[in-house]
Design an enzyme around this catalytic site. Structure first.
Site, PDB file in Angstrom:
ATOM      1  N   GLY A  20       6.235 -29.889 -24.402  1.00 38.79           N
ATOM      2  CA  GLY A  20       7.408 -30.734 -24.622  1.00 38.79           C
ATOM      3  C   GLY A  20       7.785 -30.840 -26.087  1.00 38.79           C
ATOM      4  O   GLY A  20       8.134 -31.913 -26.578  1.00 38.79           O
ATOM      5  N   SER A  28      12.306 -28.465 -21.423  1.00 41.95           N
ATOM      6  CA  SER A  28      11.069 -28.570 -22.189  1.00 41.95           C
ATOM      7  C   SER A  28      10.526 -29.992 -22.152  1.00 41.95           C
ATOM      8  O   SER A  28       9.330 -30.215 -21.924  1.00 41.95           O
ATOM      9  CB  SER A  28      11.315 -28.129 -23.637  1.00 41.95           C
ATOM     10  OG  SER A  28      10.195 -28.405 -24.452  1.00 41.95           O
ATOM     11  N   GLU A 174      19.138 -19.815 -35.751  1.00 35.24           N
ATOM     12  CA  GLU A 174      18.445 -19.676 -34.466  1.00 35.24           C
ATOM     13  C   GLU A 174      18.617 -18.286 -33.858  1.00 35.24           C
ATOM     14  O   GLU A 174      18.346 -18.069 -32.681  1.00 35.24           O
ATOM     15  CB  GLU A 174      18.941 -20.744 -33.501  1.00 35.24           C
ATOM     16  CG  GLU A 174      18.691 -22.162 -33.976  1.00 35.24           C
ATOM     17  CD  GLU A 174      17.265 -22.650 -33.736  1.00 35.24           C
ATOM     18  OE1 GLU A 174      16.744 -22.444 -32.627  1.00 35.24           O
ATOM     19  OE2 GLU A 174      16.674 -23.242 -34.664  1.00 35.24           O
ATOM     20  N   HIS A 250      21.639 -24.231 -27.577  1.00 31.18           N
ATOM     21  CA  HIS A 250      22.092 -22.952 -28.127  1.00 31.18           C
ATOM     22  C   HIS A 250      23.358 -22.534 -27.398  1.00 31.18           C
ATOM     23  O   HIS A 250      23.593 -22.938 -26.256  1.00 31.18           O
ATOM     24  CB  HIS A 250      21.039 -21.846 -27.941  1.00 31.18           C
ATOM     25  CG  HIS A 250      19.807 -22.008 -28.764  1.00 31.18           C
ATOM     26  ND1 HIS A 250      18.539 -21.805 -28.259  1.00 31.18           N
ATOM     27  CD2 HIS A 250      19.643 -22.346 -30.060  1.00 31.18           C
ATOM     28  CE1 HIS A 250      17.648 -22.010 -29.209  1.00 31.18           C
ATOM     29  NE2 HIS A 250      18.291 -22.339 -30.310  1.00 31.18           N
ATOM     30  N   ASP A 252      23.882 -19.772 -26.035  1.00 30.58           N
ATOM     31  CA  ASP A 252      23.576 -18.980 -24.837  1.00 30.58           C
ATOM     32  C   ASP A 252      23.164 -19.841 -23.637  1.00 30.58           C
ATOM     33  O   ASP A 252      22.768 -19.316 -22.599  1.00 30.58           O
ATOM     34  CB  ASP A 252      22.535 -17.891 -25.129  1.00 30.58           C
ATOM     35  CG  ASP A 252      21.145 -18.415 -25.445  1.00 30.58           C
ATOM     36  OD1 ASP A 252      20.938 -19.645 -25.432  1.00 30.58           O
ATOM     37  OD2 ASP A 252      20.246 -17.588 -25.710  1.00 30.58           O
ATOM     38  N   CYS A 370      17.282 -15.792 -22.780  1.00 32.12           N
ATOM     39  CA  CYS A 370      16.380 -16.227 -23.848  1.00 32.12           C
ATOM     40  C   CYS A 370      15.289 -15.203 -24.107  1.00 32.12           C
ATOM     41  O   CYS A 370      14.806 -15.067 -25.230  1.00 32.12           O
ATOM     42  CB  CYS A 370      15.728 -17.560 -23.482  1.00 32.12           C
ATOM     43  SG  CYS A 370      16.749 -19.014 -23.765  1.00 32.12           S
TER      44      CYS A 370
END
Length: 448
Positions: A20, A28, A174, A250, A252, A370
């Protein structure tokens, strides 16, 4: 010159876990402290790679990073031999130790930004590893990423490697998760779209309120300069800060592009209609440019984030059509699945979908897109790539056997106190560097 796009998928590392660690990444945070299965995770990723290879696509392999990162623990005051450092860190700060065990380098969309040779003034393929400085556990990655990239793309006549941007929030970068390239074909000049979340220096641009914007305008501008991009091959757009606050950490997670197609949510960009018009006007190709804008009435932001529809891969097939490579979560979400079926029947190049079980990665907030770094290469450039990082049937079998020999099938919080996990991980990666002919790329190899 004819060219193709190679997807270099990250191999999930032996210490894959759910700690996490990624604030702003809903999956996450929701799965923190769950048990992980590293062996299942790496095999799920390899299955996707093999499926792309079987489709006739050239598929690459990107090695994981060595974890735990003992050097950062030493820098933070933990001393002794390897076992003593792990024991001290586990007792003093177990969250820090788990961060140093993170296998987040599996998401190679964050590894680097890549600009193909048709877009650059010097005619080389340019690579810049992302500094990933918004998250401690990811900020440990760029040095190893750069060494891996140089071992994979190891010909100075074709490839240019740059040092990652300064390790400071003003230049938060990123990588390819905020970068997409549009083109008629991969061998022709394209338009590289850089998407930022906020500006470090321009206070007039809006920012998210709840979650951080990980990519800055200034970082994207710096990458354009480093990569010697032609003026007509770059466009910078701001992501909608409202969707960042809803877990779209992000670009994406809210948009995906390939060749002459952009698939995006209705709320993806700031001032969206103007942004889409700017892309249309800047597109340098001659083919029809397709923008598929998914309305909120059909797919909500919550559904987009939970299903990772836009974190699907979009790949070109030999017949000119496109395949959507989606996580099974899209199939399980009725609204998203209905939209996909509608989209592949509509008048656009996307005419088929394939769903993959990537649950181990998805629970940490990483879908198909990813897991891959896209690199467009012409024939000469592909011939200059380290051939042992290109997937073949034999390589796939070798990697599956390697993973089954070396990876545990369960990791929980207490396992990170076990020094054997370190030795198992390092031994596995030492073997992998020989399998992929990478040389010495890890700190434990360089210091040994």
């Amino acid at each position: 010159m004819p060219a193709l796009e190679v997807n270099f998928d990250g191999l999930v590392g032996p210490t894959h876990n759910y700690a996490g660690l990624s604030y702003g990444n809903v999956a996450s945070l929701n799965n923190a402290a769950s048990f992980s299965n590293p062996q299942e995770a790496v095999l799920q990723g390899l299955e996707k790679m093999k499926a792309m290879h079987d489709k006739g696509l050239t598929q690459g392999v990107f090695a994981p990073h060595a974890r735990p990162d003992l050097n950062i623990l030493r820098r933070l005051g933990f001393s002794g031999n390897d076992a003593q450092i792990i024991n001290k860190a586990f007792n003093a700060d177990p969250i820090l130790l788990r961060a140093c065990y993170s296998a987040s380098a599996m998401w190679t969309a964050n590894a680097a930004t890549v600009s193909p040779s048709p877009d650059t003034t010097d005619g080389k393929v340019h690579f810049t590893a992302a500094n990933l400085n918004n998250k401690f556990h990811r900020s440990l990655e760029p040095a190893t990423t750069t060494r891996l990239l140089k071992a994979m793309f190891n010909n100075q006549n074709h490839f240019a490697h740059h040092t990652h941007l300064p390790d400071q929030g003003f230049f938060g970068d990123e990588g390819a998760a905020n970068h997409t390239r549009f083109c008629d074909s991969h061998g022709e000049q394209g338009l590289e779209m850089f998407v930022f979340g906020a500006s470090a220096f321009n206070s007039h641009l809006p920012k998210p309120v709840k979650f951080p914007a990980r990519q800055t305008l200034e970082a994207s501008e710096a990458i354009c300069r480093l990569h010697n991009l032609k003026d007509t091959s770059q466009i910078l757009l701001q992501q909608n800060p409202d969707v960042i606050d809803q877990g779209v950490f992000h670009n994406d997670v809210i948009a995906v592009g390939n060749a002459n197609v952009l698939l995006c949510h209705q709320q993806a960009f700031l001032n969206q209609q103007q942004a889409l018009q700017d892309i249309r006007e800047a597109y340098v190709g001659n083919k029809q440019f397709y923008i598929i804008e998914v309305p909120t009435s059909k797919v909500t932001i919550q559904d987009a984030v939970s299903s990772y529809l836009f974190n699907s891969q979009l790949v070109s097939l030999s017949d000119g059509s496109m395949l959507l490579v989606a996580p099974k979560e899209c199939q399980r979400n009725s609204a998203v699945n209905d939209y996909i079926e509608e989209m592949i029947m509509a008048d656009n190049p996307i005419n088929q979908v394939r769903f993959f079980d990537l649950r181990q990665s998805m629970q940490n907030g990483g879908g198909p897109a990813c897991l891959r770094l896209r690199v467009a290469l012409n024939e000469q450039e592909l011939a200059a790539v380290n051939p042992d990082v290109i997937l073949t049937d034999t390589k796939y079998t070798q990697l599956c056997n390697w993973a089954q020999r070396n990876y545990r099938d369960q990791l929980g919080a207490k396992d990170f106190a076990d020094p054997a996990l370190l030795s198992e991980s390092y031994q596995a990666l030492d073997e992998l560097t020989q399998l992929l002919n990478l040389g010495s790329v890890y700190d434990f190899q360089l210091e040994g």
